[in-house]
Design a protein around this motif. Structure first.
Motif, PDB file in Angstrom:
ATOM      1  N   HIS A  21      -3.916   2.188  -6.354  1.00 24.12           N
ATOM      2  CA  HIS A  21      -3.729   2.874  -5.069  1.00 24.12           C
ATOM      3  C   HIS A  21      -5.056   3.247  -4.416  1.00 24.12           C
ATOM      4  CE1 HIS A  21      -2.191   5.403  -1.939  1.00 24.12           C
ATOM      5  NE2 HIS A  21      -2.754   6.488  -2.439  1.00 24.12           N
ATOM      6  N   ASN A  22      -6.073   3.503  -5.229  1.00 27.16           N
ATOM      7  CA  ASN A  22      -7.320   4.047  -4.671  1.00 27.16           C
ATOM      8  C   ASN A  22      -8.423   3.009  -4.480  1.00 27.16           C
ATOM      9  OD1 ASN A  22      -7.082   7.173  -4.480  1.00 27.16           O
ATOM     10  ND2 ASN A  22      -6.145   6.676  -6.448  1.00 27.16           N
ATOM     11  N   THR A  23      -8.127   1.728  -4.664  1.00 23.28           N
ATOM     12  CA  THR A  23      -9.182   0.705  -4.532  1.00 23.28           C
ATOM     13  C   THR A  23      -8.847  -0.345  -3.480  1.00 23.28           C
ATOM     14  OG1 THR A  23      -8.178  -0.531  -6.370  1.00 23.28           O
ATOM     15  CG2 THR A  23      -9.985   0.974  -6.916  1.00 23.28           C
ATOM     16  N   TRP A  24      -7.968  -0.003  -2.554  1.00 24.67           N
ATOM     17  CA  TRP A  24      -7.580  -0.982  -1.525  1.00 24.67           C
ATOM     18  C   TRP A  24      -8.781  -1.471  -0.718  1.00 24.67           C
ATOM     19  CZ3 TRP A  24      -3.155  -3.553  -0.706  1.00 24.67           C
ATOM     20  CH2 TRP A  24      -2.007  -3.107  -1.388  1.00 24.67           C
ATOM     21  N   VAL A  51      -3.057   4.618 -10.459  1.00 25.19           N
ATOM     22  CA  VAL A  51      -4.011   5.381  -9.635  1.00 25.19           C
ATOM     23  C   VAL A  51      -5.132   4.469  -9.135  1.00 25.19           C
ATOM     24  CG1 VAL A  51      -5.705   7.241  -9.660  1.00 25.19           C
ATOM     25  CG2 VAL A  51      -3.486   7.573 -10.749  1.00 25.19           C
ATOM     26  N   SER A  64       1.662   6.157  -7.374  1.00 31.47           N
ATOM     27  CA  SER A  64       0.555   6.975  -7.883  1.00 31.47           C
ATOM     28  C   SER A  64       0.974   8.434  -8.027  1.00 31.47           C
ATOM     29  CB  SER A  64      -0.641   6.859  -6.942  1.00 31.47           C
ATOM     30  OG  SER A  64      -1.712   7.656  -7.391  1.00 31.47           O
ATOM     31  N   GLY A 109       1.156   4.070  -3.110  1.00 26.46           N
ATOM     32  CA  GLY A 109       0.926   5.503  -2.927  1.00 26.46           C
ATOM     33  C   GLY A 109       2.027   6.339  -3.552  1.00 26.46           C
ATOM     34  N   ARG A 133       0.836  -1.206   0.000  1.00 29.23           N
ATOM     35  CA  ARG A 133       0.000   0.000   0.000  1.00 29.23           C
ATOM     36  C   ARG A 133       0.872   1.258   0.000  1.00 29.23           C
ATOM     37  NH1 ARG A 133      -5.665   0.121   3.189  1.00 29.23           N
ATOM     38  NH2 ARG A 133      -6.521   2.028   2.256  1.00 29.23           N
ATOM     39  N   SER A 148     -12.127  -1.016  -1.591  1.00 28.68           N
ATOM     40  CA  SER A 148     -13.410  -1.011  -2.311  1.00 28.68           C
ATOM     41  C   SER A 148     -13.609  -2.202  -3.245  1.00 28.68           C
ATOM     42  CB  SER A 148     -13.543   0.291  -3.128  1.00 28.68           C
ATOM     43  OG  SER A 148     -12.476   0.419  -4.043  1.00 28.68           O
TER      44      SER A 148
END
Length: 426
Positions: A117-120, A114, A63, A60, A56, A122
């Protein structure tokens, strides 16, 4: 139109700074993308959140880094067009499809970096690992495409005869040079995190155990892969030797084995040897006692990777593209004979020697203006004492060892005479 010259630093230094900064991020784009998804997969399999936390953190950084690297990539294109216009036009045309594919692949890399990084929190773990695999795939694909262009500049191969865009991409050293580029990206991706966690793990705190665990993980990964790097380097050198040693001198192999690239090659080999020896100490001593040895190996590898770029660049000298385009951005006589880049002098037209010298300014300075790669020509008239014929002969076909860094003059006889007259009388 007058050529653009950056004051103080010069065009070459400006371009080198932008490229090296871009390359640093590109190293981690490839190695970091692979490291992140491998860490996540390993953490999922072992049900250990520390490895997932590492993935993670790396995602980041990736990204944010992609945005910076995109700007640097655009800057390289703009500088190439503005500062080396004939070279840029030729390279972008010859390698049109690889450049177009690289743009598309890099866009996909940015998108999935991107998304990753932004769907950990969801999507399912399996789907998230799939996004990570796509990020890693597109990062490696981007490296392969860029390396193909780099390999072409060093060993154009059959393209010199066929002018086929496929041959411009599928050069004799494509496979070996790609392996020799991607493998260090993976090594440096792991070792960069190793260096960071080494520093963090020395500070007492609630996260110290986490950093120690991650430090050992990245040390093992980087230390294992590092042993493969000398093998890829030897295979790459052997391929360059077999592909170029029979070509007219100074060919890439001649430059590597005894020409202007040799000091860079030996420095890189020395640093790689230090890295391997230090890594052996790391394995013999164990992680806790051998971390400093691997730390030294890491810095040796970082420096060697950068020097590797200079080694390739020197190996194709005195050409921008070996035996195709000279340092003055003029096509060689061989290419002009094939109808590429040739210009015929209009009968009776007056040739301007100062204008001809504009091509020489890529390497030489004259009365305070021009490049610094070659010697300053301000006092050339004193050396030749108005011996125009002797100067013309030197420029037409530079003798050894000058021909290691200076190509034969590729213009017309009238242009050569005007250039010699300009240097001797102004």
């Amino acid at each position: 139109m007058d050529r653009i010259d950056f004051p103080f630093l010069g065009n070459s230094i400006i371009m080198a700074v932008v490229i090296l900064t871009h390359v640093f991020f590109a190293f981690f784009a490839v190695g970091g993308s692979v490291l992140a998804v491998v860490s996540e997969f390993w953490g999922t399999r072992k049900k250990d959140n520390d490895y997932i936390r590492l993935a993670r953190s790396v995602s980041g950084f990736l990204s944010d880094m992609m945005k910076i690297n995109g700007v640097l990539g655009v800057a390289i294109v703009v500088l190439t067009i503005g500062l080396w216009t004939p070279f840029g036009a030729f390279l972008y045309s010859t390698q049109f499809w690889p450049f177009l594919a690289e743009g598309g692949v890099f866009l996909l890399l940015m998108i999935f970096a991107v998304i990753y990084h932004n769907t950990w929190d969801s999507v399912s773990r399996g789907m998230h690992i799939f996004y990570g695999l796509l990020t890693a795939f597109f990062s490696i694909a981007a490296g392969v495409l860029i390396n193909a262009i780099w390999a072409f500049m060093m060993v154009p191969g059959k393209w010199i005869e066929t002018q086929s865009r496929w041959d411009a991409f599928n050069t004799p050293i494509l496979s070996e040079s790609t392996t020799h580029l991607i493998l260090p990206c993976l090594i440096n991706g792991a070792l960069l995190v190793f260096v960071w966690t080494y520093w963090k793990s020395r500070k007492p705190g609630e996260d110290q155990q986490y950093y120690k665990k991650v430090n050992k993980f990245t040390g093992v990964v980087g230390g294992t892969l590092l042993f493969l790097q000398p093998i890829s380097g030897i295979l790459f050198l052997l391929k360059v030797k077999s592909a170029t040693e029979a070509l007219p001198a100074p060919n890439p192999w001649a430059q590597l084995s005894g020409g202007v690239a040799q000091p860079f090659l030996y420095t890189m080999i020395g640093l790689a040897s230090v890295a391997v020896i230090c890594t052996i100490f790391y394995w013999v001593m164990g992680h806790e006692k051998g971390r400093k040895a691997l730390l030294a190996a890491s810095f040796a590898m970082f420096i060697a990777f950068f020097i590797g770029g200079f080694t390739r660049e020197r190996a194709r000298k005195p050409y921008l593209v070996w035996n195709v385009m000279s340092m003055d951005q003029q096509f060689t006589k061989t290419m002009k004979d094939k109808g590429i880049g040739g210009t015929e002098q209009t009968s009776g037209a007056v040739v301007n020697g100062e204008q001809v010298f504009q091509g020489c300014k890529g390497c030489h300075s004259y009365k305070g203006q021009g490049g610094t790669t070659g010697p300053d020509l301000t006092n050339v008239a004193q050396k030749y004492k108005n011996d125009q014929k002797g100067l013309m002969e030197f420029i037409r076909q530079p003798p050894s060892p000058v021909n290691n860094v200076m190509t034969p003059f590729s213009g017309t006889e009238a242009e050569l005479e005007a250039l010699a007259d300009y240097l001797l009388t102004n």
